[in-house]
Design an enzyme around this catalytic site. Structure first.
Site, PDB file in Angstrom:
ATOM      1  N   ASP A 151       0.827  -1.203   0.000  1.00  0.00           N
ATOM      2  CA  ASP A 151       0.000   0.000   0.000  1.00  0.00           C
ATOM      3  C   ASP A 151       0.868   1.262   0.000  1.00  0.00           C
ATOM      4  O   ASP A 151       1.867   1.336   0.723  1.00  0.00           O
ATOM      5  CB  ASP A 151      -0.870  -0.014   1.266  1.00  0.00           C
ATOM      6  CG  ASP A 151      -1.805   1.163   1.344  1.00  0.00           C
ATOM      7  OD1 ASP A 151      -2.728   1.221   0.534  1.00  0.00           O
ATOM      8  OD2 ASP A 151      -1.597   2.037   2.231  1.00  0.00           O
ATOM      9  N   GLU A 197       1.460  -0.501  -5.096  1.00  0.00           N
ATOM     10  CA  GLU A 197       0.476   0.535  -5.447  1.00  0.00           C
ATOM     11  C   GLU A 197       1.276   1.749  -5.919  1.00  0.00           C
ATOM     12  O   GLU A 197       1.785   2.524  -5.111  1.00  0.00           O
ATOM     13  CB  GLU A 197      -0.395   0.913  -4.251  1.00  0.00           C
ATOM     14  CG  GLU A 197      -1.520   1.846  -4.675  1.00  0.00           C
ATOM     15  CD  GLU A 197      -2.174   2.602  -3.534  1.00  0.00           C
ATOM     16  OE1 GLU A 197      -3.315   3.060  -3.720  1.00  0.00           O
ATOM     17  OE2 GLU A 197      -1.558   2.761  -2.460  1.00  0.00           O
TER      18      GLU A 197
HETATM   19  C1  NOJ Z   1      -4.301   3.278  -0.627  1.00  0.00           C
HETATM   20  C2  NOJ Z   1      -5.480   2.410  -0.366  1.00  0.00           C
HETATM   21  O1  NOJ Z   1      -5.826   1.739  -1.542  1.00  0.00           O
HETATM   22  C3  NOJ Z   1      -6.579   3.305   0.156  1.00  0.00           C
HETATM   23  O2  NOJ Z   1      -7.809   2.636   0.233  1.00  0.00           O
HETATM   24  C4  NOJ Z   1      -6.147   3.831   1.496  1.00  0.00           C
HETATM   25  O3  NOJ Z   1      -7.125   4.739   1.965  1.00  0.00           O
HETATM   26  C5  NOJ Z   1      -4.806   4.541   1.396  1.00  0.00           C
HETATM   27  N1  NOJ Z   1      -3.848   3.827   0.622  1.00  0.00           N
HETATM   28  C6  NOJ Z   1      -4.222   4.733   2.770  1.00  0.00           C
HETATM   29  O4  NOJ Z   1      -3.778   3.504   3.274  1.00  0.00           O
END
Ligand code: NOJ
Length: 589
Positions: A237, A306
């Protein structure tokens, strides 16, 4: 975390670095998830938002046993792995992305034993489980943060990003103008420490200090813990935001056409993220994460990032100079192009081409949908909804890529945002209402059938988000009985991706590159099998023809593998008719 069996590396780790919450492990999952170390290449990864997939205990919230009960369905869809968004104990401010214990399961989703059973049952079906690893921040309820916030001298005092205030005319102000992704200053005053802490996301999600070796070690211990529980990989993430400018300089403002700072949905003057995102130190961490992931005695643990990056050059770097970082950084330029609300051939063709050719022979990961963005129906303007869905699925699955899809895509589930502020669950939808309605609309319960609660919860249960009215027609059971349904399109195109040599791993070449309306490409397997794919990106009928002699292919006849329901079956490459948003996939003979 009661049981005993532990691997040597973790024992050594705990002895050397001291016991952390993750140091005591439950029994290791013995069987590797995938015997083939390349299982993740050209694979299909299915993202599940666990709250919304299947509720097994009637509390209106999806859970692990619910997911286990649906594995046969997922196997019949043809997926290779499931990415679970976070299921760890959490106050659920950000629905799991605010973690208070990295080595357990939130009771509302089940137990570690339920998790182990899910891994084992998925493994029987040759499906891997990918955990979401949130490294950038924890919950403010995590014991690490509570300790860190308790004084300036405690052992974890330097685990988070603490900063003295800037004093302006005797008044306390945040150290700089950095903004939270979720609105307003990224700095929160802590009255006990009399300092600010940095939070890139919600106030309740303080950023960890990745310059601190103890933080790194604790997180690598977490990684080991889940590897021992048999996971097939991790989705990392917010991985590009681990580091910030050490000098804490102000970001530049994003200027509008009038030269004035743009105002974001939360009413702030928007700032750039050059000093808070994608700093070079991220690569050191990726290499360290990779080293841990590779200590599995031959079992491949895949690292997915991500990575919202603005160029293919930045994306290419994420694989590492020696392929020693991420396996699959997400390509967000293709699925989520900034400021491009329409399907656009002229945008996508060069993007796909560069994603195939400018990442040093690595595997691209394409994604069109996830739990943070309006679903695929953002591309539907008026009519032809399912046709547009088929075009998107075709770009996703017929490209040379690993494909990441989101639960419900396969039945054409649509975005259903809340209509009243008081119904919003995602906090940004409250801060940003009505401009930003939050992410509830893409997180609604899976639509299994047209019965009460759409088969998501037992009848009569109040589900955590309402069941969208579309469940009456858009649901798994109905689509299983409808030959031309979106579900059948997904099953067929995923089967082609898995079993047709050209569509599985054949090289990809764009065709007819001056055509402004139809995106066409060739997939060619090493055994010479050639497949053409054509997608009409317009609501007008189009006709295409292909001359493949430049590609060394002299056959001119085609045999249809898949085409939009009702479209004519062409005999040759000389004339392929596509209806509005029509798709054609055929083998050249
Ligand atoms: C990316 C995640 O996909 C999202 O849902 C989240 O709110 C943020 N990162 C913070 O962790």
């Amino acid at each position: 975390m009661k049981a005993a069996a532990r691997g040597l590396s973790c024992v050594v780790f705990a002895l050397v670095f001291g016991a952390s919450q993750c140091a005591v492990l439950s029994a290791q999952q013995s069987a590797p998830t995938h015997q083939n170390p390349n299982w993740w290449k050209n694979a299909v990864i299915y993202e599940i938002y666990p709250r919304s997939f299947q509720d097994s205990n009637g509390d209106g919230i999806g859970d692990l046993n619910g997911i286990t009960s649906r594995l046969d369905y997922l196997q019949s869809l043809g997926i290779d792995a499931i990415w679970l968004t976070p299921i760890y104990p959490s106050p659920q401010v950000d629905f799991g992305y605010d973690i208070s214990d990295y080595c357990n399961i939130d009771p509302q989703y089940g137990t570690l034993a339920d998790f182990d059973r899910l891994v084992a049952e998925a493994h029987k079906r040759n499906i891997g489980i990918i955990m979401d690893l949130v490294l950038n921040h924890t919950s403010d309820q995590h014991p690490w943060f509570k300790e860190s916030a308790s004084s300036r001298t405690n052992p974890k005092a330097d685990w988070y990003m603490w900063h003295d205030p800037k004093m302006v005319n005797g008044h306390r102000e945040p150290p700089n103008n950095w903004l939270s992704v979720f609105g307003h200053s990224a700095w929160q005053w802590d009255p006990a420490r009399r300092q600010y802490y940095y939070h890139r996301f919600y106030i309740q999600q303080p950023d960890l200090n990745w310059n601190n070796p103890a933080v790194r070690k604790a997180m690598y211990d977490v990684e080991r813990f889940w590897i021992r529980h048999g996971v097939a990989g991790f989705r990392l993430d917010a991985i590009t935001s681990l580091f910030e400018d050490p000098q804490d300089r102000d970001e530049a403002y994003v200027l509008g056409p009038d030269g004035k700072p743009l105002i974001n949905a939360y009413g702030d003057k928007a700032v750039e993220t050059n000093l808070t995102d994608n700093l070079p130190e991220v690569h050191d961490v990726l290499r360290e994460l990779r080293q841990v992931a590779d200590q599995t005695h031959g079992r491949k643990v895949v690292l997915i990032g991500e990575t919202y990056l603005g160029s293919v050059a930045d994306l290419a770097k994420m694989y590492g100079p020696h392929n020693d970082e991420l396996d699959l950084p997400m390509d967000m330029q293709i699925g989520f192009p900034p400021r491009r609300p329409r399907l656009d051939v002229n945008w996508l063709r060069p993007r796909i081409d560069e994603a195939e050719t400018e990442i040093n022979g690595n595997m691209p990961l394409f994604v069109f949908d996830n739990h943070d963005n309006v679903r695929w129906d953002r591309y539907v303007t008026a009519d032809h909804k399912d046709d547009v869905g088929r075009v998107i699925a075709t770009v996703l699955f017929a490209s040379r890529d690993t494909a990441m899809m989101y639960y419900g895509d396969e039945i054409g589930m649509v975005t259903t945002p809340p209509t009243r502020k008081e119904d919003v669950k995602d906090p940004i939808g409250i801060t940003g209402w009505p401009k930003e309605k939050g992410r509830d609309g893409e997180r609604t319960p899976m639509q299994w059938n047209d019965g009460p609660d759409a088969g998501f919860s037992p009848p009569g249960v109040k589900t955590w988000l309402p069941i969208p009215p579309s469940y009456a027609t858009i649901n798994v059971t109905a689509e299983e009985h409808e030959p031309d349904s979106m579900l059948h399109w997904y099953q067929q195109i995923i089967a082609l991706k898995k079993h047709d040599p050209a569509l599985h791993e054949g090289e990809e070449t764009m065709l007819n590159t001056s055509n402004q309306h139809v995106l066409s490409w060739l997939r060619k397997a090493s055994d010479g099998e050639a497949v053409v794919v054509a997608c009409n990106f317009t609501d007008q009928p189009q006709t295409v023809s292909f001359d493949l002699t430049a590609q060394g292919i002299h056959g001119t006849r085609v045999r249809t593998l898949l085409r939009t329901p009702g479209a004519p079956d062409p005999a040759s490459l000389g004339s392929i008719q596509l209806g509005p948003y029509g798709v054609y996939i055929g083998r050249v003979e």
